[in-house]
Design a protein around this motif. Structure first.
Motif, PDB file in Angstrom:
ATOM      1  N   GLY A  45       0.618  -1.348  -0.205  1.00 14.08           N
ATOM      2  CA  GLY A  45      -0.011   0.012   0.006  1.00 14.08           C
ATOM      3  C   GLY A  45       0.778   1.153   0.106  1.00 14.08           C
ATOM      4  N   VAL A  46       0.208   2.236  -0.833  1.00 14.40           N
ATOM      5  CA  VAL A  46       1.013   3.506  -0.787  1.00 14.40           C
ATOM      6  C   VAL A  46      -0.303   4.428  -1.153  1.00 14.40           C
ATOM      7  CG1 VAL A  46       2.290   5.145  -2.348  1.00 14.40           C
ATOM      8  CG2 VAL A  46       3.262   2.786  -1.946  1.00 14.40           C
ATOM      9  N   GLY A  47      -0.478   5.569  -0.465  1.00 20.52           N
ATOM     10  CA  GLY A  47      -1.513   6.474  -0.684  1.00 20.52           C
ATOM     11  C   GLY A  47      -2.001   6.723   0.711  1.00 20.52           C
ATOM     12  N   SER A  48      -3.409   7.078   0.606  1.00 21.73           N
ATOM     13  CA  SER A  48      -3.971   7.366   1.718  1.00 21.73           C
ATOM     14  C   SER A  48      -4.888   6.268   2.573  1.00 21.73           C
ATOM     15  CB  SER A  48      -5.158   8.735   1.589  1.00 21.73           C
ATOM     16  OG  SER A  48      -6.298   8.488   1.424  1.00 21.73           O
ATOM     17  N   PHE A  49      -4.698   6.455   3.700  1.00 20.24           N
ATOM     18  CA  PHE A  49      -5.480   5.483   4.881  1.00 20.24           C
ATOM     19  C   PHE A  49      -6.843   5.424   4.490  1.00 20.24           C
ATOM     20  CE2 PHE A  49      -6.785   3.833   8.693  1.00 20.24           C
ATOM     21  CZ  PHE A  49      -5.738   3.131   9.280  1.00 20.24           C
ATOM     22  N   LEU A  80       1.924   1.628   3.988  1.00 20.31           N
ATOM     23  CA  LEU A  80       0.753   1.916   4.267  1.00 20.31           C
ATOM     24  C   LEU A  80       0.053   0.735   4.789  1.00 20.31           C
ATOM     25  CD1 LEU A  80      -1.987   3.632   4.493  1.00 20.31           C
ATOM     26  CD2 LEU A  80      -2.251   3.136   2.195  1.00 20.31           C
ATOM     27  N   GLY A  81       0.277  -0.341   4.135  1.00 19.93           N
ATOM     28  CA  GLY A  81      -0.329  -1.822   4.732  1.00 19.93           C
ATOM     29  C   GLY A  81      -0.027  -2.026   6.138  1.00 19.93           C
ATOM     30  N   MET A  82       1.170  -1.715   6.362  1.00 20.83           N
ATOM     31  CA  MET A  82       1.181  -1.838   7.875  1.00 20.83           C
ATOM     32  C   MET A  82       0.355  -0.718   8.905  1.00 20.83           C
ATOM     33  SD  MET A  82       4.738  -1.022  10.400  1.00 20.83           S
ATOM     34  CE  MET A  82       4.379   0.354  11.520  1.00 20.83           C
ATOM     35  N   GLN A  83       0.328   0.175   8.345  1.00 25.26           N
ATOM     36  CA  GLN A  83      -0.342   1.225   9.211  1.00 25.26           C
ATOM     37  C   GLN A  83      -1.839   0.917   9.391  1.00 25.26           C
ATOM     38  OE1 GLN A  83       0.197   5.303   7.436  1.00 25.26           O
ATOM     39  NE2 GLN A  83       2.665   5.185   8.084  1.00 25.26           N
ATOM     40  N   LEU A  84      -2.352   0.358   8.203  1.00 25.03           N
ATOM     41  CA  LEU A  84      -3.658  -0.333   8.183  1.00 25.03           C
ATOM     42  C   LEU A  84      -3.932  -1.365   9.030  1.00 25.03           C
ATOM     43  CD1 LEU A  84      -4.334  -0.561   4.353  1.00 25.03           C
ATOM     44  CD2 LEU A  84      -5.112   1.137   5.730  1.00 25.03           C
ATOM     45  N   LEU A  85      -3.132  -1.897   9.812  1.00 23.54           N
ATOM     46  CA  LEU A  85      -3.213  -3.203  10.787  1.00 23.54           C
ATOM     47  C   LEU A  85      -3.530  -2.509  12.029  1.00 23.54           C
ATOM     48  CD1 LEU A  85       0.189  -5.159   9.883  1.00 23.54           C
ATOM     49  CD2 LEU A  85      -2.178  -5.537   9.153  1.00 23.54           C
ATOM     50  N   PHE A  86      -3.408  -1.277  12.127  1.00 20.03           N
ATOM     51  CA  PHE A  86      -3.485  -0.489  13.461  1.00 20.03           C
ATOM     52  C   PHE A  86      -5.120  -0.113  13.649  1.00 20.03           C
ATOM     53  CE2 PHE A  86       0.729  -0.941  13.205  1.00 20.03           C
ATOM     54  CZ  PHE A  86       1.320  -1.101  14.533  1.00 20.03           C
ATOM     55  N   ALA A  88      -6.566   3.004  14.317  1.00 20.44           N
ATOM     56  CA  ALA A  88      -6.844   4.160  13.664  1.00 20.44           C
ATOM     57  C   ALA A  88      -5.937   5.156  12.946  1.00 20.44           C
ATOM     58  CB  ALA A  88      -7.987   4.988  14.710  1.00 20.44           C
ATOM     59  N   SER A  89      -6.384   6.103  12.227  1.00 21.25           N
ATOM     60  CA  SER A  89      -5.321   6.940  11.828  1.00 21.25           C
ATOM     61  C   SER A  89      -6.065   8.400  11.785  1.00 21.25           C
ATOM     62  CB  SER A  89      -5.051   6.789  10.335  1.00 21.25           C
ATOM     63  OG  SER A  89      -4.464   7.720   9.514  1.00 21.25           O
ATOM     64  N   GLU A  90      -5.111   9.341  11.814  1.00 22.38           N
ATOM     65  CA  GLU A  90      -5.393  10.688  12.076  1.00 22.38           C
ATOM     66  C   GLU A  90      -5.274  11.422  10.525  1.00 22.38           C
ATOM     67  OE1 GLU A  90      -3.147  12.845  14.846  1.00 22.38           O
ATOM     68  OE2 GLU A  90      -4.178  12.138  16.470  1.00 22.38           O
ATOM     69  N   GLU A  91      -4.944  10.583   9.424  1.00 25.90           N
ATOM     70  CA  GLU A  91      -4.907  11.026   8.292  1.00 25.90           C
ATOM     71  C   GLU A  91      -6.155  11.627   7.557  1.00 25.90           C
ATOM     72  OE1 GLU A  91      -2.631   8.607   5.505  1.00 25.90           O
ATOM     73  OE2 GLU A  91      -2.816   9.811   3.922  1.00 25.90           O
ATOM     74  N   ASN A  92      -6.328  13.021   7.310  1.00 27.36           N
ATOM     75  CA  ASN A  92      -7.666  13.355   6.686  1.00 27.36           C
ATOM     76  C   ASN A  92      -8.617  13.328   7.669  1.00 27.36           C
ATOM     77  OD1 ASN A  92      -6.366  13.473   4.095  1.00 27.36           O
ATOM     78  ND2 ASN A  92      -6.961  11.541   3.531  1.00 27.36           N
ATOM     79  N   GLY A  93      -8.203  13.707   9.010  1.00 25.29           N
ATOM     80  CA  GLY A  93      -9.345  13.796  10.134  1.00 25.29           C
ATOM     81  C   GLY A  93      -9.172  12.322  10.945  1.00 25.29           C
ATOM     82  N   GLY A  99      -7.568  -2.568  13.184  1.00 27.88           N
ATOM     83  CA  GLY A  99      -7.471  -2.993  14.594  1.00 27.88           C
ATOM     84  C   GLY A  99      -6.967  -4.444  15.131  1.00 27.88           C
ATOM     85  N   LEU A 100      -6.010  -4.847  14.410  1.00 25.25           N
ATOM     86  CA  LEU A 100      -5.333  -6.122  14.448  1.00 25.25           C
ATOM     87  C   LEU A 100      -4.253  -5.663  15.505  1.00 25.25           C
ATOM     88  CD1 LEU A 100      -5.098  -7.738  11.041  1.00 25.25           C
ATOM     89  CD2 LEU A 100      -6.521  -8.369  13.034  1.00 25.25           C
ATOM     90  N   LEU A 101      -3.775  -4.529  15.661  1.00 26.14           N
ATOM     91  CA  LEU A 101      -2.689  -3.998  16.495  1.00 26.14           C
ATOM     92  C   LEU A 101      -3.035  -2.824  17.226  1.00 26.14           C
ATOM     93  CD1 LEU A 101       0.442  -4.538  14.131  1.00 26.14           C
ATOM     94  CD2 LEU A 101       0.112  -5.897  16.341  1.00 26.14           C
ATOM     95  N   LYS A 102      -2.789  -2.731  18.503  1.00 26.08           N
ATOM     96  CA  LYS A 102      -3.072  -1.104  19.078  1.00 26.08           C
ATOM     97  C   LYS A 102      -2.294  -0.143  18.779  1.00 26.08           C
ATOM     98  CE  LYS A 102      -4.340  -0.030  23.857  1.00 26.08           C
ATOM     99  NZ  LYS A 102      -3.594   1.128  23.580  1.00 26.08           N
ATOM    100  N   GLY A 103      -2.788   0.884  18.478  1.00 23.83           N
ATOM    101  CA  GLY A 103      -1.771   1.880  18.212  1.00 23.83           C
ATOM    102  C   GLY A 103      -2.581   3.193  17.006  1.00 23.83           C
ATOM    103  N   LYS A 104      -2.114   4.258  16.994  1.00 28.40           N
ATOM    104  CA  LYS A 104      -2.746   5.351  16.318  1.00 28.40           C
ATOM    105  C   LYS A 104      -1.764   5.693  15.074  1.00 28.40           C
ATOM    106  CE  LYS A 104      -6.067   8.767  17.512  1.00 28.40           C
ATOM    107  NZ  LYS A 104      -6.578   9.546  18.739  1.00 28.40           N
ATOM    108  N   VAL A 105      -2.116   5.915  14.105  1.00 30.92           N
ATOM    109  CA  VAL A 105      -1.302   6.665  13.074  1.00 30.92           C
ATOM    110  C   VAL A 105      -1.465   8.278  13.054  1.00 30.92           C
ATOM    111  CG1 VAL A 105      -0.862   6.471  10.494  1.00 30.92           C
ATOM    112  CG2 VAL A 105      -1.628   4.563  11.696  1.00 30.92           C
ATOM    113  N   LYS A 106      -0.335   8.869  13.167  1.00 30.92           N
ATOM    114  CA  LYS A 106      -0.369  10.192  13.306  1.00 30.92           C
ATOM    115  C   LYS A 106       0.911  10.860  12.298  1.00 30.92           C
ATOM    116  CE  LYS A 106      -1.373  10.483  18.202  1.00 30.92           C
ATOM    117  NZ  LYS A 106      -0.819  10.798  19.388  1.00 30.92           N
ATOM    118  N   ALA A 107       0.608  11.966  11.865  1.00 32.62           N
ATOM    119  CA  ALA A 107       1.536  12.880  11.113  1.00 32.62           C
ATOM    120  C   ALA A 107       2.944  12.856  11.573  1.00 32.62           C
ATOM    121  CB  ALA A 107       1.073  14.191  10.922  1.00 32.62           C
TER     122      ALA A 107
END
Lengths: 212, 252
Positions: A45-49, A80-86, A88-93, A99-107
């Protein structure tokens, strides 16, 4: 057979070519029934969450990934594929993740504590620092890998962190929890170390397959 | 911390690398794939392929070259030259390039930057800028069409504009320094690098290893590109990196 999830985002070609160089059979598909059969799954994955989650949902791949994660077969998210495992993300709001891993994606913060500035995206070769033992890191030494990203995983569980890199903040670089794995950088573009990391992943896939 | 990148640039015409390359005893010195692999082995952090084909056929051949290079290479690479539309970008990126570089097309149609960034992500879109000092401007002027046509743009204004439109990286060539081998244009590089929030690749003028050190330390560049000094074996990527390491510059 390794399944590469094709949901319309990311460079599937380079991941596939990397597996070819390792002589590992793979298929690229967007069909949940086909991917379900794979001995190991890669979520690139490359691009927006937000767009990525929407596409996964639309193509019926969301449930496939969640079900697959419950099996003991290895799942690897890249960039991005790794970030999706977590969670939530703050990208675009705010967007909910797998939700397979605990954590939040931030800028990535563009300014350091001392006022120094950091270019974003974090683009280039950065050194991995190993944090815990992981099958992915077996037999490998700390070296540089190629990153391209503007967001990072924050507030994750320390015990899920296998390797990190420094760029203003600590960037989780290799994560693992049970059969779920992630790499924030591009192993397929990270020269020798990248290829060794992929080899460890595919090696594990086939070890598990032979045990089944 | 992130390391400074050293990027060899290869000019490709009708599918073959032009400008004789002498650093290795290659079976075929014009084969882009062989050369790319050789640079990878030397420790190049990234590669740039500049398509200088004059014909439509040559452009089609470039897609094949990209596909082959992507099959063999495990480092990132950028393709520039003749990319004028979203379709062109798709063709090159789907063939396996990691980034595309836009130059003249970006100046003529700035919306193309945004289109590409929205479709592929900013990290895929490099804006290449050719700049030359202009007395009447008291600054550097942006040129297009391979440096033949002056534009109305002042370099900082254009670089800032390109980034605000979605450029993920700036490849900055000093036309004054290019080919002189007297070092990168440090004031230009520093001015642009400090004005934008994305990485800047310094280009034009590399003559020896210490030029790279200056580009990073005084020019504040994130990466530096060179062609002839690597091709003609005046130095190697490995030598440059060893030198930089000895001077305390972070390299891979």
């Amino acid at each position: 057979m390794i399944g590469i999830i094709d949901y319309g985002m990311g460079n599937l070609f380079s991941v596939g070519k990397a597996l070819e160089r390792l002589n590992v059979p793979y298929l690229i598909s967007d069909d949940p029934d086909t991917l379900k059969q794979a001995d190991g799954l890669i979520l690139p994955g490359v691009g927006s969450f937000y767009d990525a989650m929407a596409l996964l949902r639309e193509k019926g791949l969301l449930d496939l990934i969640l079900d697959y994660a419950k099996s003991d077969r290895p799942l690897l998210g890249i960039c991005l594929g790794m970030q999706l495992l977590f969670d939530a993300s703050e990208e675009n709001g705010f967007s909910e993740g797998l939700g397979l891993l605990k954590g939040k994606v931030k800028a990535i913060p563009p300014q350091g504590k001392g006022g120094e500035s950091y270019k974003v995206p974090h683009m280039g070769w950065n050194k991995l620092r190993f944090q815990k033992r992981s099958v992915l890191l077996d037999g490998l030494e700390e070296d540089h890998v190629y990153f391209v990203h503007s967001y990072f995983v924050d507030e994750m569980e320390r015990e899920d962190l296998a390797a990190s890199a420094e760029y203003n903040v600590e960037i989780p670089a290799v994560v693992s929890k049970g059969n779920v794995y992630g790499m924030q950088f591009h192993p397929e573009k990270s020269s020798r170390l990248g290829m060794s990391l992929l080899k460890n992943f595919t090696g594990m896939v086939y070890e598990k397959e032979s045990l089944r | 911390m992130i390391t400074k990148r050293i990027i060899p640039c290869l000019d490709v015409k009708e599918g073959r690398v032009v400008k004789g390359i002498q650093f290795l005893e290659l079976r075929d010195a014009g084969d882009p794939v062989e050369l790319a692999k050789a640079y990878d082995e030397q420790g190049a952090d990234e590669l740039v392929f500049l398509d200088i084909s004059a014909s439509h056929e040559g452009r089609k051949t470039m897609v094949e070259v990209v596909r082959e290079v992507a099959s063999e290479l495990a480092i990132p690479f950028t393709v520039g030259g003749g990319i004028n539309s979203l379709e062109d970008m798709k063709r090159i990126l789907r063939a396996g390039a990691d980034k595309v570089s836009l130059n003249t097309a970006a100046v003529l149609t700035p919306a193309l930057i945004t289109e590409g960034a929205n479709y592929f992500g900013k990290q895929c879109i490099v804006v290449a800028i050719d700049a030359k000092y202009d007395d009447s401007l008291g600054s550097w002027r942006v040129y297009t069409h391979g440096g033949r046509k002056p534009t109305e743009w002042e370099v900082i204004d254009w670089a800032t504009e390109a980034v605000s439109r979605g450029a993920g990286e700036i490849l900055l060539t000093s036309m004054d320094a290019d080919g002189e081998k007297k070092g990168f244009n440090l004031p230009l590089t520093k001015a642009v690098s400090e004005a934008v929030t994305v990485p800047v690749i310094a280009s034009g003028g590399a003559g020896n290893a210490s030029d790279f050190q200056e580009a990073f330390e005084q020019g504040k560049a994130d990466a530096a590109l060179a062609a002839s000094i690597f091709h003609y074996k005046e130095t190697s990527v490995m030598e440059v990196k060893q030198y930089l390491k000895s001077k305390g510059v972070l390299v891979r």
